[in-house]
Design an enzyme around this catalytic site. Sequence first.
Site, mmCIF file in Angstrom:
data_model
loop_
_atom_site.group_PDB
_atom_site.id
_atom_site.type_symbol
_atom_site.label_atom_id
_atom_site.label_comp_id
_atom_site.label_asym_id
_atom_site.label_seq_id
_atom_site.Cartn_x
_atom_site.Cartn_y
_atom_site.Cartn_z
ATOM 1 N N SER A 28 5.572 -3.774 -1.549
ATOM 2 C CA SER A 28 6.557 -3.292 -0.482
ATOM 3 C C SER A 28 5.982 -3.257 0.780
ATOM 4 O O SER A 28 4.827 -2.675 1.034
ATOM 5 C CB SER A 28 7.047 -2.059 -0.890
ATOM 6 O OG SER A 28 7.407 -1.036 0.148
ATOM 7 N N LYS A 29 6.724 -4.086 1.801
ATOM 8 C CA LYS A 29 6.165 -3.860 3.282
ATOM 9 C C LYS A 29 5.992 -2.611 3.912
ATOM 10 O O LYS A 29 5.095 -2.227 4.342
ATOM 11 C CB LYS A 29 7.222 -4.689 3.950
ATOM 12 C CG LYS A 29 7.120 -4.768 5.445
ATOM 13 C CD LYS A 29 7.997 -5.499 5.952
ATOM 14 C CE LYS A 29 8.193 -5.359 7.541
ATOM 15 N NZ LYS A 29 9.399 -6.145 8.284
ATOM 16 N N ARG A 30 6.849 -1.632 3.164
ATOM 17 C CA ARG A 30 7.015 -0.349 3.919
ATOM 18 C C ARG A 30 5.911 0.679 3.063
ATOM 19 O O ARG A 30 5.242 1.325 3.883
ATOM 20 C CB ARG A 30 8.277 0.098 3.376
ATOM 21 C CG ARG A 30 8.890 1.358 4.569
ATOM 22 C CD ARG A 30 10.425 1.578 4.206
ATOM 23 N NE ARG A 30 10.768 1.549 2.824
ATOM 24 C CZ ARG A 30 10.869 2.495 1.787
ATOM 25 N NH1 ARG A 30 10.140 3.582 2.248
ATOM 26 N NH2 ARG A 30 11.128 2.103 0.583
ATOM 27 N N SER B 156 0.112 -5.345 1.459
ATOM 28 C CA SER B 156 1.354 -6.267 1.572
ATOM 29 C C SER B 156 1.280 -7.044 2.901
ATOM 30 O O SER B 156 1.690 -8.121 2.813
ATOM 31 C CB SER B 156 2.657 -5.808 1.438
ATOM 32 O OG SER B 156 3.095 -5.079 2.781
#
Length: 555
Positions: free
Chosen positions: A294-296, A301
Amino acid sequence: MDYEKLAELLFPEISETPEMYEARYPARDLPQGARVTRLGPSPTGFVHLGNLYVAFANERSAHLSGGVFFLRIEDTDSKREAPGAAEAILSALDCYGIRFDEGVTASGERGAYGPYRQSLRRNIYHCFAKRLVAQGRAYPCFLTDAELDALRAEQEAAKLTPGLYGVWAAHRALSLDAVRERVLACEPYVIRLRARDDAASFFTIEDGIRGTLTLPVNAMDVVLLKTDGMPTYHFAHVTDDHLMRTTHVIRGEEWLSSLPIHIALFEALGLAPPVYCHTAVLMKAEGETKRKLSKRKDPESSLAYYRAEGYHPFAVREYLLTILNSDFEEWRAEHREADAEDFAFTTDKMSRSGILFDAAKLNDVSKDVLLGIPAGELAAFLTDWAAQTGRPEAALLKGDMRYLERVLDIGRHDANPRKDLAYGSQILAFISYFYDELFRAEDAWPENVPRADVPRLLGGYLKDYDHGDDRTAWFERIRALAEANGYAAKPKDFKKNPALYKGHVGDVSTVIRIALTGRKNSPDLWEIQQILGEARTRSRIAASMGAAGGEISAE
Ligand code: GLU
């Protein structure tokens, strides 16, 4: 309804025709089997590891087939655009060896199929949209967000599929006069596809990675042009990949659900679709389960992470190849020295289901890759990385490149070479004790060695130290020192009669090791001393002896 008139009303400024563009961007003159692929990043400023994964697949596919690989910047959403993001994408990809044959470059555009920034292709999209309107396959829709919400609520209450289709697509039926009136009143509108209502419910398609797929036919009047006149991803993808003569669209799994829309658009435009290859998503293990990287939540990532941590681009590339094609590792085992470019990558060997991104495995691969890079090159890589990322150690490392080179080369030429080095920040931590400015006592003295013995052992070591000793003579001296202080000269003697000794020669070397490096574990001590040099070796031992003695007197 006179669709020609409607098209003229909506796009009066468009005098070009699709045929003119077909002639301007002819089929490419390439050998049989050559693939034309592309990367279409949105310039948001964030480059995901998944983007690099997809970039490799596209780049390898094109170049191994003697084709063309180009970069198209998908900048139709100016709200999401970060300044300088296109340049950042180019330089991020360049450092991993991803080279484009055409498209957006650091110094303008290259190639005959441009412009390669979608924001500069507005006329093209309008021209193709105009044709669809003229054929009755697209229409203007003035429904507001509030109206669309009300419609959706009504559909949900009636347990119907939500969305604009069939009788729900109210503005399909607007008369030419009604449209003219709204356009003159400057009411905002979008252009929508008029989906086929009589379509069969499923179609099959061959995906280059996933094989035969059976998917529902698109039934929705999807948006082609937004209220600002910019295309949606769907419409831009279809017109661009047609006119740029892309043969293979290798893209992330997240686009699979919109494939029916893309096929419907190719059909409406009377064009042949490219071969689609939908890659699997990169996953991360979390306890027993796997989830999307996940980017968050996951710093790893982002490509920026690998830069910040100082991963060598070759290592990231090598690791990605191991997850791109499952037989890469086997190939690598047989072709240790070969350039990764020689590996016969193919899209049909790519994984169909979630690919596990494994940081530990990346580090292992990285250690192997760094072992193959000569120490001089590694030293240059490390100092450049440290300087470019603003590491405080940069000047120190650069101050003596030959010294750094020797430090990095320790144990790498042994029959069973050491694999200690994985990536920049880890290497800095690993070698820090070679620099007085960075030296820290990290580990405590061994528990089984009485405290009072520490300064005594170090004092004895210092007194007899001869920097000219070879490895054997040096170790003999440590044995003698051990014996003189009640430690077995050989571990096996200690094992046989533990009651006779305080410990064995290994404990004595550990004391010396901690004094010299601040750590219980390190590469070969004799070699470390040779690199540190006599003066630094002596002063480290003396300083540690003093510190240990100080502790005794304080007790
Ligand atoms: N702009 C899209 C993205 O950034 C490109 C997807 C594609 O390759 O078609 O995800």
